[in-house]
Write a protein that holds these residues in place. Structure first.
Motif, PDB file in Angstrom:
ATOM      1  N   LYS A 152       6.811  44.199  37.211  1.00 22.00           N
ATOM      2  CA  LYS A 152       8.351  43.600  36.961  1.00 22.00           C
ATOM      3  C   LYS A 152       8.312  43.422  35.489  1.00 22.00           C
ATOM      4  O   LYS A 152       7.708  42.590  34.785  1.00 22.00           O
ATOM      5  N   VAL A 153       9.602  43.983  35.098  1.00 15.66           N
ATOM      6  CA  VAL A 153      10.006  44.059  33.774  1.00 15.66           C
ATOM      7  C   VAL A 153      11.364  43.735  33.606  1.00 15.66           C
ATOM      8  O   VAL A 153      12.450  44.132  34.335  1.00 15.66           O
ATOM      9  N   LEU A 154      11.649  42.875  32.721  1.00 15.69           N
ATOM     10  CA  LEU A 154      13.028  42.221  32.300  1.00 15.69           C
ATOM     11  C   LEU A 154      13.573  42.833  31.088  1.00 15.69           C
ATOM     12  O   LEU A 154      12.808  42.758  30.079  1.00 15.69           O
ATOM     13  N   VAL A 155      14.811  43.444  31.075  1.00 14.78           N
ATOM     14  CA  VAL A 155      15.273  44.048  29.711  1.00 14.78           C
ATOM     15  C   VAL A 155      16.349  43.315  29.409  1.00 14.78           C
ATOM     16  O   VAL A 155      17.309  43.149  30.399  1.00 14.78           O
ATOM     17  N   MET A 156      16.595  42.757  28.128  1.00 19.54           N
ATOM     18  CA  MET A 156      17.685  41.989  27.764  1.00 19.54           C
ATOM     19  C   MET A 156      18.336  42.461  26.483  1.00 19.54           C
ATOM     20  O   MET A 156      17.747  42.812  25.313  1.00 19.54           O
ATOM     21  N   HIS A 157      19.611  42.446  26.451  1.00 22.84           N
ATOM     22  CA  HIS A 157      20.401  42.754  25.318  1.00 22.84           C
ATOM     23  C   HIS A 157      22.016  42.376  25.792  1.00 22.84           C
ATOM     24  O   HIS A 157      22.418  42.740  26.689  1.00 22.84           O
ATOM     25  N   PRO A 158      22.271  41.744  24.815  1.00 21.24           N
ATOM     26  CA  PRO A 158      23.962  41.237  25.064  1.00 21.24           C
ATOM     27  C   PRO A 158      24.877  42.363  25.203  1.00 21.24           C
ATOM     28  O   PRO A 158      25.990  42.062  25.784  1.00 21.24           O
ATOM     29  N   ASN A 159      24.710  43.379  24.659  1.00 22.16           N
ATOM     30  CA  ASN A 159      25.623  44.746  24.705  1.00 22.16           C
ATOM     31  C   ASN A 159      24.763  45.797  25.385  1.00 22.16           C
ATOM     32  O   ASN A 159      24.743  46.749  24.892  1.00 22.16           O
ATOM     33  N   PHE A 160      24.055  45.397  26.681  1.00 22.00           N
ATOM     34  CA  PHE A 160      22.981  46.347  27.262  1.00 22.00           C
ATOM     35  C   PHE A 160      23.693  47.722  27.569  1.00 22.00           C
ATOM     36  O   PHE A 160      25.053  47.823  27.976  1.00 22.00           O
ATOM     37  N   PRO A 161      23.313  48.952  27.120  1.00 24.08           N
ATOM     38  CA  PRO A 161      21.504  49.120  27.294  1.00 24.08           C
ATOM     39  C   PRO A 161      21.114  48.894  25.398  1.00 24.08           C
ATOM     40  O   PRO A 161      19.949  48.899  25.354  1.00 24.08           O
ATOM     41  N   GLY A 162      22.310  49.121  24.642  1.00 26.41           N
ATOM     42  CA  GLY A 162      21.745  48.908  23.346  1.00 26.41           C
ATOM     43  C   GLY A 162      20.519  49.754  22.876  1.00 26.41           C
ATOM     44  O   GLY A 162      20.641  51.062  23.132  1.00 26.41           O
ATOM     45  N   GLN A 163      19.603  49.238  22.381  1.00 26.90           N
ATOM     46  CA  GLN A 163      18.597  50.309  22.253  1.00 26.90           C
ATOM     47  C   GLN A 163      17.592  50.623  23.319  1.00 26.90           C
ATOM     48  O   GLN A 163      16.723  51.582  23.009  1.00 26.90           O
ATOM     49  N   PHE A 164      17.922  50.206  24.363  1.00 22.84           N
ATOM     50  CA  PHE A 164      17.049  50.563  25.465  1.00 22.84           C
ATOM     51  C   PHE A 164      17.826  51.457  26.440  1.00 22.84           C
ATOM     52  O   PHE A 164      17.436  51.660  27.525  1.00 22.84           O
ATOM     53  N   ARG A 165      18.470  52.230  25.837  1.00 24.28           N
ATOM     54  CA  ARG A 165      19.292  53.092  26.630  1.00 24.28           C
ATOM     55  C   ARG A 165      18.424  54.246  27.500  1.00 24.28           C
ATOM     56  O   ARG A 165      18.823  54.747  28.669  1.00 24.28           O
ATOM     57  N   HIS A 166      17.273  54.551  26.629  1.00 27.22           N
ATOM     58  CA  HIS A 166      16.103  55.624  27.409  1.00 27.22           C
ATOM     59  C   HIS A 166      15.070  54.935  27.867  1.00 27.22           C
ATOM     60  O   HIS A 166      14.696  55.308  28.920  1.00 27.22           O
ATOM     61  N   LEU A 167      14.728  53.854  27.195  1.00 26.70           N
ATOM     62  CA  LEU A 167      13.592  53.238  27.518  1.00 26.70           C
ATOM     63  C   LEU A 167      13.527  52.282  28.964  1.00 26.70           C
ATOM     64  O   LEU A 167      12.800  52.712  29.756  1.00 26.70           O
ATOM     65  N   ALA A 168      14.899  51.812  29.356  1.00 26.96           N
ATOM     66  CA  ALA A 168      14.898  51.114  30.578  1.00 26.96           C
ATOM     67  C   ALA A 168      14.873  52.087  31.834  1.00 26.96           C
ATOM     68  O   ALA A 168      14.096  52.023  32.665  1.00 26.96           O
ATOM     69  N   PRO A 169      15.637  53.063  31.941  1.00 26.72           N
ATOM     70  CA  PRO A 169      15.653  54.073  32.872  1.00 26.72           C
ATOM     71  C   PRO A 169      14.237  54.811  33.006  1.00 26.72           C
ATOM     72  O   PRO A 169      13.775  54.903  34.350  1.00 26.72           O
ATOM     73  N   ALA A 170      13.472  55.085  31.920  1.00 28.72           N
ATOM     74  CA  ALA A 170      12.047  55.605  31.784  1.00 28.72           C
ATOM     75  C   ALA A 170      11.312  54.756  32.608  1.00 28.72           C
ATOM     76  O   ALA A 170      10.583  55.196  33.264  1.00 28.72           O
TER      77      ALA A 170
END
Length: 414
Positions: free
Chosen positions: A9-27
Motif C-alpha cells: 500500500k502506497v499513498l502519493v500526495m501532491h496538491p497539484n497531482f501528479p506534480g513530480q510523480f507523473r512517472h513514479l506513481a504509474p510505475a
C-alpha cells in the motif's frame, strides 16, 4: 531485475497531482502496488489508480499577520487532507509508504495518522538570508524585513525534515543548501527527462502567429521561463538585446513566459517585470524581431528548443528549471549563467557556454558567437544531450533510482 511491489500500500500526495510523480506513481501501479493519490486540485483524467480531491477547509483570516500567510496556507492544506487520511485508516486502508512533496503542507498529518508508515519526501529548497538568491542581485537589495521573512520560510522545511524517513532533492546544489545535519537523509535524484521525447530535430519549422516561419537556418535566440522576472535573468537578457540585434539584423528572439511572479518580489505597483524592463529598452528593439509568446503548450516549447541556435538560461542561485535540461536534451546550444545550479550541469566549452550573470557584454558576445558559428557549437550541442542521457534520463537513470528508494523503504517495513 526491477523489484515488484505486489499488494504493498502506497499513498502519493501532491496538491497539484501528479506534480513530480507523473512517472513514479504509474510505475508503482504497474509494479503491483496498491496505490492511492490525494490532491487538492482537479484529479487528472485517466489515472490508473484512485486519485481523490479534498476541499480546502477554510481560507485566510483577514486578521492574520501577512508574514504568517505562507505558513497558514500549509496548515490549511494539511488540515484539509487530514480527514481523508483518517477515513482511510478507519476503513482499514493503511499505507506502508507515503510519498509526497514536502513544500505544500498537505503532508502535515501523515505521521500522526499513519505512525508506522515510511515517508519519502521531495525537498526543493532551504532558504538563506545571505549568500544565495535573496542578496545575489545588487539591483534589488533585501531589507532587514526581507531577510527575516526569508528565515521564517524555513519553519516548514525544518518540520518536514524531522518527519521523513528519506528525502529527495533533484540536484546536489539543492541538497547542499539544506542544513548539514539533514543531508545524509537527502538523496539526489532528479525527476527525470524523457530523452526520447525531447530530441533534436534538424528539419524543424516553427510558424509564429504573424505568419513568420523559422527554421534552423535562421538566427533564433530562445529564452524560456515560467514567468519573465529577475530571478531568471530577464532584466539582464533584455539589456543585452539592443546590441545583439544591432549586430545581427536578421536574428529573431523568442521569449516564453508569463507576466506573473514565480519567485522573488513583485514588480513595482501597476506594472509587471516584463513591462518594466520593456519600458527600459523597448525603444531600442524591433518588435517584428522580438516575440513575446506568453505561456505555450509543451509541444510548442519543445519545437522552440529544437529550433534554437542559442538558448539562454540565466538564474540566481536557486532551483534549477526543468526547461534547461529539456533544452539540453533537444541539443539546443546553451548559453547559461555562471551560477552554482547551472554549473552543476553545464561545463563551459564542453556542453555549453557560461557567462557572468550580470555581464550583458559577455552575454551578447557569447550569443553572437553561437549565432555566427553554429558548426563550432555542434559538439557542445551533442555533449549537452549526452549529459542529460547519462545523468538525467527518465527511463535509464532517474525512475530506476526513485524505484530503488521505494524498494529500500518498503523492505524496511516488511
Amino acid at each position: 531485475m526491477t523489484t515488484r511491489f505486489d499488494g504493498r500500500k502506497v499513498l502519493v500526495m501532491h496538491p497539484n497531482f501528479p506534480g513530480q510523480f507523473r512517472h513514479l506513481a504509474p510505475a508503482l501501479k504497474e509494479l503491483g502496488a496498491d496505490i492511492r493519490a490525494l490532491t487538492l486540485s482537479q484529479p487528472p483524467q485517466g489515472a490508473p489508480f484512485s486519485v481523490t480531491q479534498v476541499p480546502l477547509v477554510r481560507g485566510h483570516s483577514p486578521e492574520l499577520d501577512p508574514w504568517l500567510q505562507s505558513l497558514d496556507s500549509k496548515l490549511i492544506r494539511g488540515r484539509s487532507a487530514f480527514p481523508l487520511l483518517r477515513q482511510w485508516r478507519a476503513d482499514g486502508w493503511v499505507p506502508e509508504l507515503v510519498i509526497g512533496h514536502t513544500g505544500w503542507g498537505d503532508m502535515l498529518g501523515v505521521s500522526e495518522v499513519f505512525p508506522n508508515a515510511k515517508v519519502l519526501g521531495w525537498f526543493e529548497f532551504y532558504y538563506h538570508a545571505t549568500g544565495l538568491d535573496l542578496d545575489f542581485d545588487p539591483e534589488f537589495p533585501p531589507s532587514e524585513e526581507d531577510r527575516l521573512k526569508t528565515r521564517l520560510k524555513n519553519m516548514w522545511p525544518l518540520w518536514m525534515l524531522e518527519h521523513v524517513d528519506q528525502g529527495v532533492c533533484p540536484t546536489y546544489f539543492q541538497r547542499d543548501v539544506h542544513p548539514a545535519v539533514y543531508r545524509p537523509r537527502l538523496s539526489v535524484v532528479h525527476e527525470g527527462i524523457d530523452t526520447q521525447r525531447f530530441v533534436p530535430k534538424e528539419d524543424i519549422q516553427v510558424t509564429l502567429g504573424e505568419g513568420l516561419t523559422l527554421t534552423r537556418d535562421d538566427e533564433v535566440i530562445t529564452f524560456v521561463n515560467r514567468d519573465l522576472e529577475p530571478y531568471r535573468g530577464y532584466h539582464v537578457f533584455m539589456r543585452a538585446l539592443p546590441a545583439l540585434l544591432a549586430q545581427h539584423p536578421k536574428a529573431h528572439v523568442l521569449m516564453v513566459g508569463g507576466d506573473s511572479v514565480s519567485y522573488g518580489a513583485a514588480a513595482p505597483a501597476g506594472t509587471t517585470w516584463k513591462q518594466y524592463f520593456l519600458n527600459e529598452v523597448g525603444h531600442q528593439l524591433d518588435p517584428a524581431r522580438v516575440h513575446f509568446l506568453g505561456k505555450v503548450p509543451h509541444a510548442t516549447l519543445t519545437a522552440l528548443m529544437q529550433l534554437s541556435r542559442a538558448h539562454v538560461y540565466l538564474t540566481y542561485p536557486f532551483v534549477l528549471s526543468w526547461s534547461l535540461l529539456e533544452a539540453m536534451s533537444c541539443a539546443a546550444p546553451i548559453i547559461g549563467s555562471n551560477t552554482a545550479p547551472v554549473r552543476e550541469v553545464i561545463t563551459h566549452g564542453e556542453n555549453g557556454l557560461l557567462v557572468d550573470f550580470f555581464d550583458t557584454e559577455a552575454l551578447t558576445a557569447s550569443l553572437s558567437y553561437a549565432l555566427r558559428h553554429p558548426e563550432a557549437m555542434q559538439p557542445l550541442r551533442q555533449q549537452a544531450r549526452q549529459t542529460v542521457i547519462d545523468r538525467f534520463d527518465l527511463h535509464t537513470q532517474c525512475l530506476p533510482q526513485q524505484l530503488a528508494l521505494v524498494a529500500s523503504l518498503l523492505a524496511s517495513t516488511a
